[in-house]
Design an enzyme around this catalytic site. Structure first.
Site, PDB file in Angstrom:
ATOM      1  N   GLY A 134      29.784   2.015  36.303  1.00 53.63           N
ATOM      2  CA  GLY A 134      30.772   2.215  35.250  1.00 53.63           C
ATOM      3  C   GLY A 134      30.511   1.481  33.955  1.00 53.63           C
ATOM      4  O   GLY A 134      31.359   1.500  33.057  1.00 53.63           O
ATOM      5  N   CYS A 191      26.516  32.331  26.873  1.00 53.42           N
ATOM      6  CA  CYS A 191      27.656  33.181  26.518  1.00 53.42           C
ATOM      7  C   CYS A 191      28.976  32.534  26.925  1.00 53.42           C
ATOM      8  O   CYS A 191      29.643  32.978  27.852  1.00 53.42           O
ATOM      9  CB  CYS A 191      27.503  34.537  27.178  1.00 53.42           C
ATOM     10  N   GLU A 220      26.379  -0.798  41.108  1.00 53.53           N
ATOM     11  CA  GLU A 220      25.813   0.555  41.215  1.00 53.53           C
ATOM     12  C   GLU A 220      25.805   1.240  39.846  1.00 53.53           C
ATOM     13  O   GLU A 220      26.470   2.252  39.646  1.00 53.53           O
ATOM     14  CB  GLU A 220      26.666   1.415  42.161  1.00 53.53           C
TER      15      GLU A 220
HETATM   16  N1  LLP Z   1      29.101   4.384  41.975  1.00 47.48           N
HETATM   17  C1  LLP Z   1      29.955   5.375  42.303  1.00 47.48           C
HETATM   18  C2  LLP Z   1      30.663   5.312  43.584  1.00 47.48           C
HETATM   19  C3  LLP Z   1      30.197   6.423  41.396  1.00 47.48           C
HETATM   20  O1  LLP Z   1      31.063   7.386  41.715  1.00 47.48           O
HETATM   21  C4  LLP Z   1      29.511   6.448  40.154  1.00 47.48           C
HETATM   22  C5  LLP Z   1      29.725   7.525  39.201  1.00 47.48           C
HETATM   23  C6  LLP Z   1      28.614   5.403  39.870  1.00 47.48           C
HETATM   24  C7  LLP Z   1      28.432   4.390  40.795  1.00 47.48           C
HETATM   25  C8  LLP Z   1      27.841   5.332  38.584  1.00 47.48           C
HETATM   26  O2  LLP Z   1      28.678   5.315  37.471  1.00 47.48           O
HETATM   27  P1  LLP Z   1      28.075   4.997  36.030  1.00 47.48           P
HETATM   28  O3  LLP Z   1      27.480   3.618  36.081  1.00 47.48           O
HETATM   29  O4  LLP Z   1      27.029   6.009  35.724  1.00 47.48           O
HETATM   30  O5  LLP Z   1      29.233   5.098  35.127  1.00 47.48           O
HETATM   31  N2  LLP Z   1      29.415  12.968  34.864  1.00 47.48           N
HETATM   32  C9  LLP Z   1      30.180  11.934  34.206  1.00 47.48           C
HETATM   33  C10 LLP Z   1      30.149  10.618  34.953  1.00 47.48           C
HETATM   34  C11 LLP Z   1      30.639  10.721  36.364  1.00 47.48           C
HETATM   35  C12 LLP Z   1      30.492   9.423  37.120  1.00 47.48           C
HETATM   36  C13 LLP Z   1      30.700   9.641  38.570  1.00 47.48           C
HETATM   37  N3  LLP Z   1      30.533   8.477  39.376  1.00 47.48           N
HETATM   38  C14 LLP Z   1      29.680  11.790  32.777  1.00 47.48           C
HETATM   39  O6  LLP Z   1      28.776  12.515  32.381  1.00 47.48           O
HETATM   40  O7  LLP Z   1      30.201  10.977  32.016  1.00 47.48           O
END
Ligand code: LLP
Length: 428
Positions: free
Chosen positions: A248, A350, A282
């Site tokens: 996150g 489209c 993560e």
């Molecule tokens: N750990 C878990 C359990 C997660 O569900 C996620 C992301 C992460 C780690 C990694 O999150 P990050 O560090 O990348 O924020 N498609 C969306 C983002 C969806 C994130 C889903 N879970 C976008 O393009 O902004």
């Protein structure tokens, strides 16, 4: 590199031509065509190093969340830089193993793991499998018992904190969300896990949202996790030695602040001091978003009503984020372009939602010009589709003066590879 898209080191302009590290994008476009994703290995390594530096001195593990970008060349680069991998499906587990990442460096999460995915994780011997419901944990125990194995399990909990992410679709840790074990059920889940001899309770896990810069929600969640770890130990959890804060961490797409790594360090340090646990994170986006851009070429220009429209050969099939979250991605011409316009940069798909930028100040692009869409390393290729029967784009990794094709462009033949030429009718 901390400045993300603004880093002139990773994306220098030399004689008016945009490069990725030492390689001109025009040369890549000539060789592999457009659209193409282009990633910088130096940026990947620098981001891994930045997180390692932030957590230096705190026992920790960084598991790159490969849902952000599952290109095996990216996985290998980050693994070589000291990251483990976070997977959320049997397919991701398969790809991570196929990239040469040992199962002991892989954590397996996900809100709906199937029986066969759990069995695959067990067979591979992942570091920890994070259960997201009591029913799933019971199933995992049954599968482990059937195989005569002991499974290292984590409890993905929902700490039910208030989350402020860039879009409601990427908030996950509030009351009522589908992810994790609701905090009120955690004591029961702990008791159940401890009562099952096929399970070893190793971790308490959360992930509260994505693209968070202040980390207030992470701090609040971490405090709840610490209390849960201490309570679980009271209940007899002797092997509980991992506390996973999830991902996150925000990156800069436009001019917003990146995640506060000093705050992350402080949160990790406190959680470790209170529990003795190794602190896992993560991150997905933080490691890869600004390592990559989408290279596309202008097909046409037209005006429609008051709108100036630039049509390029990439769209929502290559980058769905603008359509799905109204996300901002910085746009830059690859070659020298004089003047700016206000207009829409759109794809050929489209759908009215098929745009990369709406009503934006853009370079005065002409047909044939190459365009870079920035910050596409995360959730770009990973969310690509073949809608409108568009073959998926190529992926290229740049490392210094060198570049290599990492994923070949799909062919038309690939589009019909799995559907049957003739139907083999059967009756039940
Ligand atoms: N750990 C878990 C359990 C997660 O569900 C996620 C992301 C992460 C780690 C990694 O999150 P990050 O560090 O990348 O924020 N498609 C969306 C983002 C969806 C994130 C889903 N879970 C976008 O393009 O902004």
């Amino acid at each position: 590199v901390g400045q993300g898209v603004l880093s002139a080191e990773v994306f220098p302009r030399v004689d008016g031509q945009l490069h990725v590290e030492g390689v001109p994008l025009a040369a890549i476009a000539r060789e592999v065509g457009t659209p193409a994703y282009v990633y910088s290995a130096a940026h990947l390594r620098a981001r891994a190093a930045a997180l390692q530096a932030a957590l230096h001195g705190v026992p920790h593990g960084i598991h790159y969340s490969m849902k952000a970008n599952g290109c095996r060349a990216v996985l290998r680069t980050l693994h070589a830089a000291g990251c483990g991998i976070d997977v959320v499906s049997g397919g991701e587990l398969y790809k991570a193993l196929a990239a040469g990442v040992p199962a002991s460096d892989i954590v397996f999460g996900g809100v709906g793991k199937t029986r066969s995915e759990i069995a695959e994780a067990l067979r591979a011997g992942v570091r920890v499998l994070n259960g997201e419901s009591r029913a799933e944990i019971a199933l995992a125990a049954a599968i482990a018992a059937e195989q005569g194995l002991v499974l290292d399990i984590g409890l993905r909990v929902n700490p039910e904190v208030e989350v402020t992410a860039a879009h409601a679709y990427i908030e996950t840790g509030e009351e009522g969300h589908k992810f994790g074990i609701p905090q009120g059920e955690v004591p029961a889940a702990v008791a159940e896990a401890l009562a099952l001899p096929a399970l070893r309770l190793r971790a308490i896990v959360m992930h509260v949202g994505s693209q968070m810069s202040t980390l207030t929600a992470v701090r609040a969640g971490a405090e709840r996790l610490v209390a849960m770890v201490l309570a679980a130990r009271e209940a007899g959890a002797r092997d509980l030695d991992l506390l996973d804060l999830g991902g996150g961490l925000a990156v800069r797409y436009d001019d917003e602040p990146e995640a506060d790594l000093a705050a992350l360090r402080d949160i990790a340090q406190r959680a470790h001091a209170a529990t003795g646990c190794t602190i896992l994170i993560e991150p997905g986006r933080y490691l890869v978003a600004n390592a990559g851009l989408l290279l596309t070429r202008v097909l046409y220009r037209k005006t429609s009503g008051d709108s100036e429209i630039v049509i390029v050969d990439a769209g929502m099939t290559e980058l769905v984020r603008p359509a799905l979250y109204e996300a901002y991605h910085r746009i830059e011409a690859v070659g020298p372009v004089a003047g700016t316009i206000t207009g829409d940069l759109v794809g050929p798909v489209c759908e009215s939602g098929d745009f990369l930028a709406l009503a934006r100040a853009l370079p005065d692009l002409r047909p044939g010009d190459l365009v870079a869409v920035h910050s596409v390393g995360a959730y770009g290729s990973a969310m690509a589709s073949t809608y409108n029967a568009r073959p998926r784009a190529a992926e290229v990794l740049v490392d210094g003066e060198r570049w290599a094709l990492a994923t070949a462009r799909e062919s038309y033949a690939d589009l019909v590879r799995l559907d049957r030429e003739t139907l083999d009718w059967r009756t039940a």
